[in-house]
Design an enzyme around this catalytic site. Structure first.
Site, short mmCIF file in Angstrom:
data_model
loop_
_atom_site.label_atom_id
_atom_site.label_comp_id
_atom_site.label_asym_id
_atom_site.label_seq_id
_atom_site.Cartn_x
_atom_site.Cartn_y
_atom_site.Cartn_z
N CYS A 123 7.60 27.78 7.37
CA CYS A 123 8.53 26.70 7.73
C CYS A 123 9.69 26.62 6.76
O CYS A 123 9.60 25.96 5.71
CB CYS A 123 7.77 25.37 7.80
SG CYS A 123 8.82 24.02 8.38
N CYS A 165 10.93 23.03 6.29
CA CYS A 165 10.13 22.18 5.38
C CYS A 165 10.30 22.62 3.93
O CYS A 165 10.36 21.78 3.03
CB CYS A 165 8.63 22.27 5.72
SG CYS A 165 8.24 22.40 7.45
N ASP A 166 10.33 23.94 3.70
CA ASP A 166 10.20 24.44 2.33
C ASP A 166 11.46 25.05 1.73
O ASP A 166 11.50 25.34 0.54
CB ASP A 166 9.07 25.48 2.28
CG ASP A 166 7.74 24.89 2.69
OD1 ASP A 166 7.56 23.67 2.50
OD2 ASP A 166 6.88 25.63 3.21
#
Ligand code: NAP
Length: 327
Positions: A134, A137-138
């Protein structure tokens, strides 16, 4: 069982397919339930930018997912958090969840797909400690760092390009010498000075210092040459696997585990339909899978209007015979 307890349609999965189906079903005055095991919105919610959904030249995946969710709720679909464990045909669809039982005259399975893992040593060890699926997200954690992206499809190229907002360098490692991604995404990536490509190569191992990822071991599959590429992060985008674990031995699946359906989204079980990423042969684009949700509801409406629940097998066999075979 009281009639009030029976839904006209239970939708399993709250991504673009399931929520579009919920909008169409609720507007058709079907008593509609969506069962979603986590957050409604589905996989699209983890995509940074969507730019091929008509009417939205650029929208974050999270916002699009949230809009689908709100839209379905607006028309009265009930959305419940639950993990489906199994389902059975008993003249109606009997759905067993981690929280109890649900009964419905029909069901639509729209559970989508999840990221495939590489399955190499170190991947599981460093998952969440440098290995990710992701970028949205990261990505933020890789400001001015080096990352590798594994894969050559839309996801690898699009998310790799997104990662250049943060990272110093993004190296795409692909097992062939040509990308599978759409040409517009390829061109954008080739034009990006922060992106580099390692062709004809596979990741054999993710290496780390015990705490975090430090490098990947890569093998060129043409020359056999092995090398180590230092990196802070490994983003894996090597395709999807269907979320059908709970359906093994219950529905007909293809060799890869996707659900087989006929031309009208019907599965091998009476009253049970499927659409979207989880359907064998689906074109896994958000516009296409959302449309599948709407089309499946049209078939479900026909089914609910025509079928007599006392003799479903007979009618089911007749309709399947007249409307095409499973793909
Ligand atoms: P995908 O299209 O199946 O591509 C997977 C890529 O990973 C391919 O390049 C494949 O190589 C490679 N691969 C597969 N297994 C591998 C392995 N074990 N080791 C190394 N490489 C491996 O999957 P995706 O990119 O996740 O996309 C999934 C679906 O979502 C697609 O239908 C895609 O169009 C859609 N999507 C669309 C958008 C968009 O429209 N903007 C964005 C993201 C995803 P080969 O090419 O050699 O097979």
């Amino acid at each position: 069982m009281s009639p009030d307890a029976v839904y006209d349609l239970a939708i399993i999965g709250g991504g673009p397919t399931g929520l579009t189906a919920a909008i169409y079903a609720a507007r058709a005055a079907l008593k509609t339930l969506v069962l979603e095991k986590s957050v409604p919105g589905g996989q699209i919610s983890a995509t940074m930018t969507v730019e091929n959904y008509p009417g939205f030249p650029e929208i974050t995946g999270a916002e699009l997912g949230e809009r689908f969710h709100e839209h379905a709720r607006k028309f009265g679909a009930e959305i419940r958090t639950a993990t489906v464990e199994s389902l059975h045909w008993e003249g109606y669809v009997h759905i067993v969840t981690d929280g109890g039982e649900t009964f419905a005259r029909s069901a639509l399975i729209a559970t989508g797909a999840s990221h495939r893992r590489l399955g190499v040593p170190g991947e599981a060890t460093y998952y969440g400690r440098g290995v990710s699926n992701c970028a949205t997200c990261d990505g933020f954690f890789y400001r001015d760092k080096d990352v590798v992206v594994v894969g050559g499809g839309d996801a690898a190229v699009e998310e790799g390009t997104f990662l250049t907002r943060f990272a110093r360098k993004v190296t795409v490692i692909h097992r062939r010498d040509a990308l599978r991604a759409q040409k517009i995404l390829q061109q954008r990536a080739f034009d990006n000075p922060k992106m580099a490509f390692v062709w004809n190569s596979v990741v054999e191992e993710v290496l780390g210092d015990g705490e975090r990822v430090t490098s990947v071991k890569v093998k060129n599959i043409i020359t056999g040459e092995e090398s180590v590429i230092p990196t802070d992060g490994v983003f894996v985008y090597v395709g999807m696997v269907p979320n059908t674990g709970f359906l093994k031995g219950i529905l007909e699946l293809d060799e890869q585990g996707f659900i087989k359906a006929d031309c009208c989204y019907r599965t091998s079980m009476p009253g049970v339909f499927t659409a979207g990423d989880v359907r064998s042969g689906s074109w896994r684009q958000v516009i296409a899978v959302a449309a599948e949700g709407a089309l499946a509801v049209r078939e479900i409406e026909f089914y609910l209007a025509e079928e007599h629940l006392e003799e479903p097998d007979l009618l089911w066999a007749r309709r399947r015979g007249s409307k095409g075979s499973m793909v």
